[in-house]
Design an enzyme around this catalytic site. Structure first.
Site, PDB file in Angstrom:
ATOM      1  CD  GLU A 245      -3.171  15.388 -16.380  1.00 24.38           C
ATOM      2  OE1 GLU A 245      -1.939  15.228 -16.238  1.00 24.38           O
ATOM      3  OE2 GLU A 245      -3.858  14.799 -17.203  1.00 24.38           O
TER       4      GLU A 245
ATOM      5  CG  HIS B 285       2.969  14.846 -23.880  1.00 24.48           C
ATOM      6  ND1 HIS B 285       3.619  16.044 -24.074  1.00 24.48           N
ATOM      7  CD2 HIS B 285       3.838  14.061 -23.182  1.00 24.48           C
ATOM      8  CE1 HIS B 285       4.813  15.983 -23.492  1.00 24.48           C
ATOM      9  NE2 HIS B 285       4.970  14.794 -22.950  1.00 24.48           N
TER      10      HIS B 285
ATOM     11  CG  HIS C 159       7.945  10.077 -24.256  1.00 27.57           C
ATOM     12  ND1 HIS C 159       6.588  10.073 -24.471  1.00 27.57           N
ATOM     13  CD2 HIS C 159       8.181  11.145 -23.429  1.00 27.57           C
ATOM     14  CE1 HIS C 159       6.037  11.072 -23.799  1.00 27.57           C
ATOM     15  NE2 HIS C 159       6.976  11.729 -23.157  1.00 27.57           N
TER      16      HIS C 159
ATOM     17  CE  LYS D  59       0.095  13.225 -15.190  1.00 28.75           C
ATOM     18  NZ  LYS D  59      -0.134  13.470 -16.612  1.00 28.75           N
TER      19      LYS D  59
ATOM     20  NE  ARG E 278       0.957  16.685 -13.239  1.00 26.78           N
ATOM     21  CZ  ARG E 278       1.580  15.922 -12.368  1.00 26.78           C
ATOM     22  NH1 ARG E 278       1.143  15.851 -11.139  1.00 26.78           N
ATOM     23  NH2 ARG E 278       2.644  15.229 -12.706  1.00 26.78           N
TER      24      ARG E 278
ATOM     25  NE  ARG F 296      -4.106  -1.880   1.935  1.00 21.56           N
ATOM     26  CZ  ARG F 296      -4.049  -3.022   2.602  1.00 21.56           C
ATOM     27  NH1 ARG F 296      -3.075  -3.239   3.461  1.00 21.56           N
ATOM     28  NH2 ARG F 296      -4.962  -3.934   2.422  1.00 21.56           N
TER      29      ARG F 296
ATOM     30  CG  HIS G  51       1.238   9.633 -25.087  1.00 18.76           C
ATOM     31  ND1 HIS G  51       0.514  10.014 -23.983  1.00 18.76           N
ATOM     32  CD2 HIS G  51       2.541   9.802 -24.740  1.00 18.76           C
ATOM     33  CE1 HIS G  51       1.344  10.386 -23.010  1.00 18.76           C
ATOM     34  NE2 HIS G  51       2.579  10.268 -23.453  1.00 18.76           N
TER      35      HIS G  51
ATOM     36  CD  GLU H 138       8.442  15.766 -22.049  1.00 17.86           C
ATOM     37  OE1 GLU H 138       7.700  16.762 -21.956  1.00 17.86           O
ATOM     38  OE2 GLU H 138       8.000  14.601 -22.213  1.00 17.86           O
TER      39      GLU H 138
ATOM     40  CE  LYS I 176       5.886  17.161 -14.139  1.00 21.29           C
ATOM     41  NZ  LYS I 176       6.311  15.933 -14.803  1.00 21.29           N
TER      42      LYS I 176
ATOM     43  CG  ASN J 171      -1.110  15.966 -20.613  1.00 23.23           C
ATOM     44  OD1 ASN J 171      -0.132  15.360 -20.192  1.00 23.23           O
ATOM     45  ND2 ASN J 171      -2.271  15.986 -19.989  1.00 23.23           N
TER      46      ASN J 171
HETATM   47  N1  LIG Z   1       5.980  10.671 -15.060  1.00 24.39           N
HETATM   48  C1  LIG Z   1       5.991  11.730 -15.821  1.00 24.39           C
HETATM   49  O1  LIG Z   1       5.561  12.820 -15.428  1.00 24.39           O
HETATM   50  C2  LIG Z   1       6.583  11.643 -17.205  1.00 24.39           C
HETATM   51  C3  LIG Z   1       6.852  12.818 -17.935  1.00 24.39           C
HETATM   52  C4  LIG Z   1       7.473  12.698 -19.167  1.00 24.39           C
HETATM   53  C5  LIG Z   1       7.802  11.434 -19.677  1.00 24.39           C
HETATM   54  N2  LIG Z   1       7.505  10.314 -18.953  1.00 24.39           N
HETATM   55  C6  LIG Z   1       7.867   8.977 -19.444  1.00 24.39           C
HETATM   56  O2  LIG Z   1       9.295   8.914 -19.522  1.00 24.39           O
HETATM   57  C7  LIG Z   1       9.649   7.923 -20.477  1.00 24.39           C
HETATM   58  C8  LIG Z   1      10.801   8.436 -21.312  1.00 24.39           C
HETATM   59  O3  LIG Z   1      11.906   8.702 -20.481  1.00 24.39           O
HETATM   60  P1  LIG Z   1      13.403   8.720 -21.043  1.00 24.39           P
HETATM   61  O4  LIG Z   1      13.454   9.504 -22.282  1.00 24.39           O
HETATM   62  O5  LIG Z   1      14.280   9.082 -19.917  1.00 24.39           O
HETATM   63  O6  LIG Z   1      13.602   7.210 -21.511  1.00 24.39           O
HETATM   64  P2  LIG Z   1      14.339   5.928 -20.884  1.00 24.39           P
HETATM   65  O7  LIG Z   1      14.060   5.768 -19.463  1.00 24.39           O
HETATM   66  O8  LIG Z   1      14.009   4.802 -21.802  1.00 24.39           O
HETATM   67  O9  LIG Z   1      15.878   6.259 -21.100  1.00 24.39           O
HETATM   68  C9  LIG Z   1      16.344   6.421 -22.412  1.00 24.39           C
HETATM   69  C10 LIG Z   1      17.548   5.521 -22.716  1.00 24.39           C
HETATM   70  O10 LIG Z   1      18.689   6.080 -22.085  1.00 24.39           O
HETATM   71  C11 LIG Z   1      19.379   5.084 -21.334  1.00 24.39           C
HETATM   72  N3  LIG Z   1      20.009   5.790 -20.214  1.00 24.39           N
HETATM   73  C12 LIG Z   1      19.423   6.298 -19.096  1.00 24.39           C
HETATM   74  N4  LIG Z   1      20.304   7.012 -18.401  1.00 24.39           N
HETATM   75  C13 LIG Z   1      21.475   6.951 -19.052  1.00 24.39           C
HETATM   76  C14 LIG Z   1      22.766   7.507 -18.831  1.00 24.39           C
HETATM   77  N5  LIG Z   1      23.000   8.315 -17.806  1.00 24.39           N
HETATM   78  N6  LIG Z   1      23.743   7.228 -19.725  1.00 24.39           N
HETATM   79  C15 LIG Z   1      23.508   6.439 -20.801  1.00 24.39           C
HETATM   80  N7  LIG Z   1      22.304   5.914 -21.087  1.00 24.39           N
HETATM   81  C16 LIG Z   1      21.305   6.159 -20.220  1.00 24.39           C
HETATM   82  C17 LIG Z   1      18.332   4.073 -20.988  1.00 24.39           C
HETATM   83  O11 LIG Z   1      18.890   2.796 -20.773  1.00 24.39           O
HETATM   84  C18 LIG Z   1      17.451   4.095 -22.241  1.00 24.39           C
HETATM   85  O12 LIG Z   1      17.982   3.249 -23.217  1.00 24.39           O
HETATM   86  C19 LIG Z   1       8.408   7.619 -21.282  1.00 24.39           C
HETATM   87  O13 LIG Z   1       7.930   6.336 -20.969  1.00 24.39           O
HETATM   88  C20 LIG Z   1       7.404   8.674 -20.846  1.00 24.39           C
HETATM   89  O14 LIG Z   1       6.087   8.222 -20.894  1.00 24.39           O
HETATM   90  C21 LIG Z   1       6.918  10.403 -17.732  1.00 24.39           C
END
Ligand SMILES: NC(=O)c1ccc[n+]([C@@H]2O[C@H](COP(=O)([O-])OP(=O)(O)OC[C@H]3O[C@@H](n4cnc5c(N)ncnc54)[C@H](O)[C@@H]3O)[C@@H](O)[C@H]2O)c1
Length: 337
Positions: free
Chosen positions: A234, A245, A261, A140, A238, A118, A249, A182, A224, A242
């Site tokens: 949201e 987005h 992404h 999120k 908030r 939980r 998506h 972003e 943010k 998006n």
């Molecule tokens: N929660 C939220 O508010 C929110 C907001 C925006 C995006 N997201 C989510 O975030 C995700 C995308 O995140 P991302 O772009 O970080 O992708 P990711 O987590 O897949 O990382 C991208 C790549 O970089 C590699 N990597 C990570 N750190 C590294 C480092 N320091 N050195 C070398 N390689 C490294 C990872 O192994 C991966 O291959 C999506 O799923 C999206 O939906 C969430």
């Protein structure tokens, strides 16, 4: 910096080599000493020494789990594997989960933290530019389900966020571009002055020049934080986060996640600007001015031929659709949405 969400306030620490302070910060915040670290496999590969140095006698129990982060593994099967590992290692309610990785690792580890027993304590250590400027802050969490992105998830704030810019040095260029997606979104959420600052600093940030990069991360997190402070769940405001987005998506799903992404966000922002113009919200000269930032990155993005009908169908299914309608965040100029 402080995020003052209605459910919880917490600090965001930003700096170079801040990871060394993690054990100390865990003590300072009086957090649990049974520690479950979820670390992205690439981060573990590049930064093994740093990760190893986190395991100190100050912690009672430490289990490190390597996670292969991609949109296909951001699913229920991986969540179950995390639960199984937590149970096998006899973790209980007094657990602290630490996510070290990009947005995917943070989203899924946060989801596990919010649901296991939980809800257990959680720390975000973002290691991509995208996670540093955006996903690690705001609470999120989520996983993909079926063909819908982030369909299953929770709002669950961490105990704190620790941004260590030294992790960013091992990022591939395409991942820096994803972070810029972003960042450009925040440029549109700010104002004309901020947009111009972002535009002039873009090249330096692509090279990860320390000063402008740190400043940019702080600016985005502050923006943010102020949105999350006003509307954590949201209900209204908030939704502006998006921007671009709904398109992004749908493009990711239509391309079967062959596009990242952040890259899809850049395309989504271009689509949002064009739609704003098409709807008469954005004037011709503003479109020309403000579209130049994402277009600057167009050579860095490859998009396979896509089926527009399919993208439309996915958008209709998107969770942000209400009453059978797909909603978009549109703008007339930066800051006027
Ligand atoms: N929660 C939220 O508010 C929110 C907001 C925006 C995006 N997201 C989510 O975030 C995700 C995308 O995140 P991302 O772009 O970080 O992708 P990711 O987590 O897949 O990382 C991208 C790549 O970089 C590699 N990597 C990570 N750190 C590294 C480092 N320091 N050195 C070398 N390689 C490294 C990872 O192994 C991966 O291959 C999506 O799923 C999206 O939906 C969430």
């Amino acid at each position: 910096m402080e995020v003052k969400a209605s459910s919880k306030s917490y600090p965001v620490y930003v700096g170079n080599n801040t990871i060394a302070q993690l054990p100390e910060l865990i003590e300072k915040h009086a957090l649990h000493k049974n520690v479950f670290i979820v670390v992205d496999e690439n981060v573990l590969g590049y930064h093994l020494k740093k990760i190893k140095s986190l395991i100190t006698e100050r912690m009672r129990k430490v289990v490190v789990v390597e996670y292969v982060a991609n949109e296909k593994s951001k699913n229920n099967k991986s969540v179950e594997e995390f639960y199984d590992c937590l149970i096998k290692n006899e973790f209980g309610r007094d657990t602290l989960i630490i996510a070290i990785g990009g947005g995917i690792t943070g989203d899924i580890a946060g989801y596990v933290a919010s649901t296991f027993s939980r809800g257990v304590q959680f720390i975000q250590v973002p290691t991509t530019l995208l996670a540093a400027v955006d996903s690690s802050v705001g609470g999120k969490t989520g996983i993909n389900y079926g063909k819908t992105k982030n369909l299953i998830g929770t709002f669950y704030q961490p105990e704190f966020v620790l941004v260590d810019t030294s992790f960013l040095k091992t990022l591939k260029e395409e991942e820096i571009v994803c972070g810029l997606g972003e960042i450009i979104k925040y440029a549109y959420l700010g104002d004309d002055k901020l947009y111009l600052t972002f535009r002039s600093e873009l090249k330096q940030i692509m090279k990860l020049s320390p000063k402008p990069t740190t400043k940019m991360i702080e600016t985005c997190i502050n923006m943010k934080a102020s949105v999350v402070q006003a509307d954590e769940m949201e209900g209204g405001l908030r939704k502006i986060l998006n921007l671009g987005h709904t398109f992004a998506h749908a493009i990711e799903v239509e391309q079967d996640h062959k596009i990242k992404h952040g890259q899809a966000v850049i395309i989504g922002l271009v689509c949002a600007l064009y739609l704003s113009h098409f709807k008469g919200i954005m004037k011709d000269e503003k479109l020309v001015k403000y579209i130049s930032l994402p277009l600057f990155l167009q050579d860095k993005i490859t998009l396979d031929k896509c089926n527009v009908e399919n993208i439309y169908k996915v958008m209709l299914r998107d969770k942000k659709g209400r009453d059978g309608k797909t909603k978009f965040v549109l703008l007339s100029e930066p800051g006027i949405l």
